[in-house]
Write an enzyme that holds these catalytic residues in place. Structure first.
Site, short mmCIF file in Angstrom:
data_model
loop_
_atom_site.label_atom_id
_atom_site.label_comp_id
_atom_site.label_asym_id
_atom_site.label_seq_id
_atom_site.Cartn_x
_atom_site.Cartn_y
_atom_site.Cartn_z
N THR A 95 2.86 -10.13 14.62
CA THR A 95 1.73 -10.58 13.84
C THR A 95 0.87 -9.36 13.46
O THR A 95 0.85 -8.37 14.19
CB THR A 95 0.95 -11.64 14.66
OG1 THR A 95 0.08 -12.33 13.83
CG2 THR A 95 0.20 -11.06 15.83
N CYS B 46 -3.98 -19.38 20.61
CA CYS B 46 -4.02 -18.22 21.50
C CYS B 46 -2.91 -17.24 21.15
O CYS B 46 -1.80 -17.64 20.80
CB CYS B 46 -3.83 -18.65 22.95
SG CYS B 46 -5.09 -19.77 23.52
N THR C 253 1.60 -4.75 4.14
CA THR C 253 1.41 -5.19 5.52
C THR C 253 0.84 -6.61 5.63
O THR C 253 1.05 -7.30 6.61
CB THR C 253 0.46 -4.24 6.29
OG1 THR C 253 -0.80 -4.20 5.61
CG2 THR C 253 1.05 -2.85 6.38
N ASP C 254 0.11 -7.04 4.57
CA ASP C 254 -0.60 -8.32 4.68
C ASP C 254 0.31 -9.50 5.04
O ASP C 254 -0.03 -10.32 5.87
CB ASP C 254 -1.36 -8.63 3.38
CG ASP C 254 -2.58 -7.73 3.21
OD1 ASP C 254 -3.00 -7.12 4.21
OD2 ASP C 254 -3.09 -7.63 2.08
N THR D 282 0.82 -1.23 0.00
CA THR D 282 0.00 0.00 0.00
C THR D 282 0.84 1.27 0.00
O THR D 282 0.49 2.26 -0.64
CB THR D 282 -0.89 0.02 1.26
OG1 THR D 282 -1.74 -1.12 1.22
CG2 THR D 282 -1.76 1.26 1.33
N1 ASP Z 1 -2.64 -5.61 0.29
C1 ASP Z 1 -1.61 -4.72 0.73
C2 ASP Z 1 -0.30 -5.49 0.76
O1 ASP Z 1 -0.08 -6.24 1.65
C3 ASP Z 1 -1.93 -4.18 2.08
C4 ASP Z 1 -0.91 -3.25 2.65
O2 ASP Z 1 0.15 -3.00 2.15
O3 ASP Z 1 -1.21 -2.71 3.72
O4 ASP Z 1 0.48 -5.34 -0.13
#
Ligand code: ASP
Length: 345
Positions: free
Chosen positions: A165, A278, A89-90, A13
């Protein structure tokens, strides 16, 4: 002397732009990213840029990309004081965990960061995340980098990569390290908690290990899971390791047909790793009767590993062609600070 930092752009992103036809976000080129952060030129470090030729949404990341990334770091290791990896982030916690296992003798910071809003967005979190990551990567003490491990920096927190995580798909505060203290924090000052940082043996030369093998399965169990679904999963060809995300301290349903299936698979050489669903605490095989089966089949204890670190560690160790005994013994060892359940802070 100015510290030299290499920014490695993989996509995500942070550098995405809207496709006005479909209204969805697509990876964009690096120049676009830089255009939106002119503040980079004010940073008191020498910053260079490189990255994937075709930036990707991190949902498309796979072990080949981890190899590409490790090679970029290796090629530039002796030229730079630190590395900042821009990543979606994914799957950031998977890639960052994998890189932590693939690099040995690391004496420099490798900090992953990204953002929840694209850099061109008025309210973007990209600038703070990127600029502070560069600052953390530039910190030095007695002429040596202060941080010498793979981290994730996001929304004021510096975290150990393989303890991290993703916890939110929309909050800026998107990552957490539930079972290990944060390594640092950004406030008026940059605060690094030196007592929880990793200290790597300085006599080990830096190297990368790019042997990876993804012949593994990951199964999160739930009440009411159907027998046919489970049997189908276990019928997968070439599967060498099955990671089971069990309940609580490593417990699982005790149907006879299920236990028999596990016994048969274990006899045929399938290795089992037991993790917990958990977020906090760890696996204790044998604490309840419902985990006895794992003891019986010699399952590997994942203790308090995150799912991401567990998958990355498995892919890394499977790539080393170890015997079952060696695999188990390596897996239950702390290789890169990913297993810290025995330490007190
Ligand atoms: N779908 C995006 C990715 O992981 C989400 C992100 O970057 O926050 O590339």
């Amino acid at each position: 002397m100015k510290t030299k930092i290499l920014l490695i752009y993989t996509g995500g992103t942070i550098g995405m732009a809207k496709d006005y036809e479909t209204q969805s976000l697509k990876p964009f080129d690096f120049e676009n990213l830089l255009k939106h952060i002119p503040e980079l030129s004010l940073i008191d470090s020498e910053i260079s840029f490189t990255g994937f030729q075709n930036p990707i949404d991190s949902s498309d990341m796979n072990p080949d990309h981890w190899v590409e990334l490790a090679k970029i770091i290796e090629k530039n290791y002796h030229v730079y004081d630190g590395f900042v990896v821009l990543h979606g982030t994914d799957t950031m916690a998977y890639s960052a965990s994998a890189i932590s296992f693939m690099l040995s003798g690391l004496q420099k910071p490798v900090i992953f960061t990204g953002s929840q809003l694209p850099v061109g967005d008025l309210r973007t979190d990209a600038k703070e995340n990127l600029i502070t990551s560069i600052h953390f990567a530039s910190l030095q003490e007695n002429g040596k980098p202060s941080i010498r491990e793979v981290c994730i920096y996001f929304e004021y927190k510096l975290l150990r990569a393989n303890r991290t995580t993703k916890i939110s798909a929309e909050n800026f505060d998107a990552f957490a390290s539930p079972d290990y203290p944060d390594l640092g924090e950004s406030g008026i000052r940059l605060d690094v908690r030196t007592n929880v940082l990793r200290v790597e043996d300085e006599s080990v030369d830096f190297s990368i290990n790019t042997n990876l093998n993804s012949n593994l399965g990951l199964m999160k169990i739930f009440p009411g899971m159907s027998r046919s679904f489970i049997e189908n999963i276990f019928a997968t060809q070439n599967m060498k390791v099955m990671i089971i995300e069990a309940f609580g301290s490593g417990n699982i349903f005790s149907f006879d047909w299920f236990k028999e299936l596990l016994r048969k698979k274990a006899e045929k050489g399938l290795l089992f790793i037991v993790n917990t669903q958990c977020a906090g605490g760890m696996v204790e095989i044998g604490r309840y009767e419902t985990s006895e089966i794992f003891k019986e089949i010699g399952a590997i204890n994942g203790f308090d590993l995150t799912t991401e670190a567990s998958v990355a560690k498995t892919i890394h160790l499977l790539g080393q062609n170890l015997s079952s005994e060696e695999f188990k013994s390596q897996y239950e060892k702390d290789l890169r600070g990913e297993l810290t359940y025995l330490k007190q802070y």
